[in-house]
Design a protein around this motif. Structure first.
Motif, PDB file in Angstrom:
ATOM      1  N   GLY A   1       0.814  -1.215   0.000  1.00 56.95           N
ATOM      2  CA  GLY A   1       0.000   0.000   0.000  1.00 56.95           C
ATOM      3  C   GLY A   1       0.842   1.258   0.000  1.00 56.95           C
ATOM      4  O   GLY A   1       0.570   2.211  -0.730  1.00 56.95           O
TER       5      GLY A   1
ATOM      6  N   SER B   1      -2.276   3.833   4.823  1.00 56.41           N
ATOM      7  CA  SER B   1      -1.549   2.568   4.762  1.00 56.41           C
ATOM      8  C   SER B   1      -0.532   2.481   5.891  1.00 56.41           C
ATOM      9  O   SER B   1      -0.376   1.426   6.519  1.00 56.41           O
ATOM     10  CB  SER B   1      -0.842   2.427   3.409  1.00 56.41           C
TER      11      SER B   1
ATOM     12  N   GLY C   1      -7.158   4.187   1.484  1.00 56.74           N
ATOM     13  CA  GLY C   1      -6.050   3.458   2.079  1.00 56.74           C
ATOM     14  C   GLY C   1      -6.482   2.585   3.239  1.00 56.74           C
ATOM     15  O   GLY C   1      -5.960   1.481   3.431  1.00 56.74           O
TER      16      GLY C   1
ATOM     17  N   MET D   1      -6.486  -2.093   1.489  1.00 59.80           N
ATOM     18  CA  MET D   1      -5.598  -3.142   1.962  1.00 59.80           C
ATOM     19  C   MET D   1      -6.354  -4.151   2.825  1.00 59.80           C
ATOM     20  O   MET D   1      -6.092  -5.358   2.783  1.00 59.80           O
ATOM     21  CB  MET D   1      -4.435  -2.548   2.757  1.00 59.80           C
TER      22      MET D   1
END
Length: 366
Positions: free
Chosen positions: A29, A211, A268, A272
């Motif tokens: 990420g 991230s 973000g 992920m």
């Protein structure tokens, strides 16, 4: 902690593998976010430089040296892994999957510009039977002991398939909007490619910050992180719509910074976690095929989003299209603001679906 993997219990090995996987997704990420930050700026600089009179073509040609560098790097740093030389690629399965995807996506992207000829609807209708044929062929190939592009374990994995649907929905909400923003900024308000790049940079900056923040949670609170990220995307998109609507004849690029930063942070936080929760539903022996299918459906979702948002935007521009006129600014503002409705609806749906699922799972464990 055991000093040798041979001394670990099965649960310890799974926990360690899960931890390593979450770290990999976090690093992925951050690195991809840095690339997305640099991409618009470098691409805009190359286009503005107009080296050799190539103009916008440089934004594509730059992939050649980057691809060569990636190939050389993989040869130097990626270790050789022993493989079964008897395994043969599933060329027919690959062809069937590609044909089904093209039959679905191409008419959606080109249909509006071509006036929706009959073959667009025919292609969309045929894509379904081709997809069914792909699944039947994959099952037969696996039953014969041959390698399959989509092993039967994945085709029968209901949680994985449901999460692939979420991947398609999620990734349909972003790329189309950025296409609209690029046209809005450059054709609607005369910004150069180099000038429009920094305007959208807060989005990938937000992705990178999220991230870095969420990586430390590992595999904890995945559904909650997806729902929260989707909710932040709804807030950011609504704010972005307001910023677009508030644009007059003169553009204030700083008005886009807060909503795009919020959207990026939401992206973000969610993306992920969505990757992690999808791959956690895949058995280890199907991990390679599962990750490949995830990336493929991510691209299909992006293409669908571009088709839908593009159709809304260009359809509302009206007969004036991209031409400059006295009412050009108002037309671009109206079209771009309306195109955000699709993204708002997508992420609101995701926030509700995943949020309800997370709450239900929490009640079941009490």
């Amino acid at each position: 902690m055991p000093t040798s993997f041979s001394k670990w219990s099965g649960s310890e090995c799974r926990c360690w593998a899960s931890f390593r996987r979450s770290r990999v997704f976090g690093v992925f990420g951050m690195v991809s976010s840095l690339a997305v930050v640099a991409g618009p700026i470098i691409g805009g600089a190359l286009i503005s430089a107009d080296i050799g009179g190539l103009g916008w073509r440089l934004a594509f040609l730059v992939n050649i040296p980057l691809g060569l560098a990636a190939l050389i790097g993989s040869r130097l740093f990626v270790p050789e892994l022993g493989t079964d030389t008897r395994t043969r690629p599933d060329w027919i399965g690959t062809a069937l999957f590609s044909i089904a995807a093209v039959l679905l996506v191409l008419p959606l992207i080109e249909g509006r510009a071509l006036g929706w000829p009959w073959w667009c609807f025919a292609a969309i209708a045929v894509s379904g039977p081709v997809a069914v044929g792909f699944m039947v062929y994959e099952r037969k190939r696996s039953a014969a002991g041959q390698s399959a592009l989509m092993p039967p374990g994945l085709l029968a994995n209901a949680p994985y398939l449901r999460r692939l649907g979420l991947v398609i929905l999620f990734f349909s909400g972003i790329p189309g909007l950025f296409l609209v923003l690029a046209v809005f900024l450059q054709s609607g308000f005369g910004l150069t490619a180099l000038q429009s790049g920094p305007v959208t940079t807060p989005f990938p900056v937000g992705v990178m910050l999220a991230s870095m923040t969420t990586e430390r949670f590992g595999n904890h609170y995945l559904s909650l992180r997806i729902a929260t990220g989707a909710a932040l995307l709804v807030i950011g998109m609504v704010w972005l719509r307001f910023a677009i609507r508030s644009t007059g004849v003169e553009l204030n690029p700083y008005a886009f910074t807060p909503p795009l930063l919020i959207c990026g942070f939401g992206m973000g936080a969610a993306v992920m976690s969505l990757f992690q929760v999808t791959m956690l539903s895949v058995e280890p022996q199907d991990a390679g095929a599962g990750s490949g299918a995830l990336q493929a459906f991510q691209q299909i979702g992006a293409a669908l989003g571009i088709a839908i948002a593009g159709s809304i935007f260009f359809g509302l521009l009206g007969k004036g299209g991209m031409s400059a006129s006295a009412d050009a600014a108002s037309r671009f503002v109206h079209a771009a603001a309306t195109a955000t409705h699709y993204s708002i609806a997508v992420f609101a749906t995701l926030a509700v679906l995943v949020g309800v699922s997370a709450l239900s799972a929490g009640k079941d464990t009490k």
